[in-house]
Design an enzyme around this catalytic site. Structure first.
Site, PDB file in Angstrom:
ATOM      1  N   GLY A 197      48.355  47.741  24.667  1.00 48.20           N
ATOM      2  CA  GLY A 197      47.466  48.351  25.639  1.00 48.20           C
ATOM      3  C   GLY A 197      48.167  49.398  26.475  1.00 48.20           C
ATOM      4  N   SER A 198      48.554  50.505  25.842  1.00 50.34           N
ATOM      5  CA  SER A 198      49.362  51.535  26.489  1.00 50.34           C
ATOM      6  C   SER A 198      48.469  52.478  27.287  1.00 50.34           C
ATOM      7  CB  SER A 198      50.152  52.300  25.422  1.00 50.34           C
ATOM      8  OG  SER A 198      51.054  53.201  26.007  1.00 50.34           O
ATOM      9  N   THR A 199      48.190  52.089  28.514  1.00 53.35           N
ATOM     10  CA  THR A 199      47.216  52.779  29.357  1.00 53.35           C
ATOM     11  C   THR A 199      47.664  52.657  30.801  1.00 53.35           C
ATOM     12  OG1 THR A 199      45.501  52.033  27.822  1.00 53.35           O
ATOM     13  CG2 THR A 199      44.749  52.918  29.906  1.00 53.35           C
ATOM     14  N   THR A 200      47.261  53.618  31.642  1.00 55.52           N
ATOM     15  CA  THR A 200      47.556  53.489  33.070  1.00 55.52           C
ATOM     16  C   THR A 200      46.364  53.955  33.875  1.00 55.52           C
ATOM     17  OG1 THR A 200      49.234  53.866  34.774  1.00 55.52           O
ATOM     18  CG2 THR A 200      48.617  55.760  33.395  1.00 55.52           C
ATOM     19  N   ARG A 222      52.012  45.539  36.284  1.00 52.80           N
ATOM     20  CA  ARG A 222      52.359  46.828  35.688  1.00 52.80           C
ATOM     21  C   ARG A 222      53.001  47.760  36.721  1.00 52.80           C
ATOM     22  NH1 ARG A 222      48.990  48.596  30.527  1.00 52.80           N
ATOM     23  NH2 ARG A 222      48.617  46.539  29.635  1.00 52.80           N
TER      24      ARG A 222
END
Length: 530
Positions: free
Chosen positions: A349-352, A523
């Site tokens: 889940g490479s999200t920000t 995160r």
């Protein structure tokens, strides 16, 4: 990390430098939209494993004159395909320690990028300061460096097969030959120069000019799909947000063809059937309810929603009372939850995400991603391009089976909750399929359990998916008696809070106008106020 009781403005983000960039722009006289553009640009510097100007995303805006606009600048599928045998598309194994996950990268994994176009578009429509001012923080951090924290070092470590795949990426992640460690400094000098150039010239060089020409030549010669027509015809789409009511508040989020917002709305509608004030937070009864809501939402999604994403009014039909009624009845009849077979838990889940509220009545919520990155950096720019055509979650029908020239559906759901048409909660998350359950729980924590934003964001969470109920530690009222607990041996008890459960960076404004914020510690979240 949370900061409370300001009447200026607040920014919650995934890195301290990102939050600080937004604060600097507010202090320079910018509004929430200037601040969030500055923050997202800075996230491409401070969080390069999570997002990029060559990725895609969404921004939900609420203006002081009560307009709600969803800016869709997510990635687009190319306009034409090519012989699969000539496509540069290959798997890489990423080791999470307890499990290895396969991702797909290469030039053939790249979808048409939208982040840069979107940020220029939002700034031009709603911003106030010159773009050259708004981009200054990102250029500053790219030149002078960003101190690596534990989370950033971890991201580079697990994605090392991608970031060590070519000299341009290695120069960022491992300039001395080994991956950057906590306390060392990350520099992105080429990206700083690129951002300075684009600040002067606008987005055109990226979508039509010399950067675009280099990009498409590499795609043509080395196995990518993207052509100059793809880049020239990319457009930011302004959509009417999806809106519904939850316990007297207005829920505003990302509409189809993305899925996340609609699924959160469905879950909230189910949750509204139950009076949570009669439950104790974290009790067996509460977690059973959450698991059942998540399970029923997944079941409803499979019942024709995904296959109708691009049809008109799909959200209205999905959320209609007559469609919801069957699932609501099942929820209210629940005494236990039937589960299926376990599945892999360590999805990346490479999200920000960035949330901003200013003191003028404006609010902005932006979620962006680069996937895992394609392992391709446009030469001389410092820009790694996304791998959205290689994301299994985005292509359930299989790789290379995508429809040409459409927006890719996403789980991203930049969201707001309005009270009497004014921003109350501004939030969003990274985390793939956990985005929607993380946002659901933070909203419920604030509205149903009266938690402060800091407590709501950093309280333990759960996630149900494909027969596995994942539970973070810290539920003081939870008693797991295997003879009574309705999940048997299908429960996964995590030893500590984890980025698996999302990163819900949130800003909250109370009825008196006091603004508070919380960065999700899962995160590396941070808050800045002014």
């Amino acid at each position: 990390m949370g900061i409370t009781s300001t009447r200026g403005g607040a920014i919650a983000a995934g890195h301290p430098n990102v939050a600080e960039a937004g604060r600097a722009i507010l202090q320079a006289g910018g509004n929430a939209f200037d601040a969030i553009v500055a923050a997202v640009l800075t996230s491409c510097v401070a969080e390069p494993t999570l997002t990029s100007i060559a990725g895609g995303g969404f921004l939900l805006a609420h203006t002081q004159d009560n307009r709600n606009i969803l800016f869709d600048f997510f990635t687009q599928t190319p306009r034409q395909k090519r012989d699969i045998q000539s496509v540069d598309f290959y798997p890489v194994d990423v080791n999470f320690g307890s499990v290895t996950q396969e991702f797909h990268v290469g030039l053939g994994s790249m979808a048409v990028p939208g982040n840069l176009a979107g940020l220029f578009h939002v700034h031009q429509k709603l911003g106030r300061l010159p773009f050259s001012t708004v981009v200054e923080p990102a250029i500053h951090y790219a030149k002078t460096g960003v101190e690596m924290g534990e989370f950033q070092a971890y991201c580079f470590q697990i994605l090392s097969p991608i970031w060590l795949a070519n000299p341009e990426a290695r120069q960022v992640a491992a300039p001395q030959g080994t991956l950057l460690q906590p306390g060392e400094t990350l520099f992105m000098t080429e990206l700083a120069n690129t951002l300075a150039y684009l600040a002067e010239e606008g987005a055109r060089p990226f979508y039509e000019g010399e950067i675009a020409q280099q990009f498409v030549k590499n795609c043509r010669d080395r196995g990518g799909y993207i052509t100059l027509d793809d880049l020239k015809h990319y457009r930011v789409i302004e959509r009417e947000p999806l809106m519904m009511h939850y316990r007297g508040n207005t829920f505003v989020t990302n509409p189809p063809p993305s899925s996340g917002g609609t699924l959160i709305a469905f879950a909230l509608k189910l949750l509204s059937q139950v009076d949570l004030t009669q439950m104790s937070f974290g009790s067996t009864e509460h977690l059973t309810l959450l698991a059942r809501v998540m399970q029923l939402t997944n079941a409803a999604r499979k019942d024709g929603y995904d296959s109708r994403l691009y049809e008109p009014n799909v959200a209205e039909r999905f959320l209609a009372t007559e469609h919801l009624a069957r699932y609501a009845q099942e929820l209210l009849q629940t005494e236990g939850v039937g589960l299926e077979n376990p599945t892999t838990l360590n999805k990346w889940g490479s999200t920000t995400h960035v949330s901003v509220v200013d003191n003028e009545g404006n609010a902005a919520s932006a979620t962006t991603s680069n996937g895992e990155g394609s392992a391709y950096v446009i030469p001389g720019t410092g820009v790694m391009v996304n791998n959205m055509l290689g994301e299994a979650d985005l292509h359930p029908n299989g790789f290379h089976a995508w429809q040409e020239n459409v927006r890719i559906s996403s789980m991203m759901a930049p969201t707001m909750v309005l009270r009497q048409n004014k921003p109350e909660i501004v939030l969003g998350s990274g985390g793939s399929n956990r985005i929607r359950t993380a946002i659901l729980q933070v909203i419920s924590n604030i509205i149903d359990f009266g938690m402060s934003v800091e407590t709501a964001v950093n309280s333990p969470r759960v996630h149900w998916e494909e027969g596995v109920f994942s539970v973070e530690p810290g539920f003081e009222n939870l008693q797991i008696d295997r003879t009574q607990f309705p999940f048997d041996d299908q429960v996964v008890l995590w030893e500590q809070q984890n980025m698996f459960f999302g990163g819900v960076h949130t800003v909250f404004e109370d009825a008196a106008g006091c603004i508070s914020g919380a960065g999700d510690r899962r995160r590396n979240g941070a808050v800045a106020t002014c």
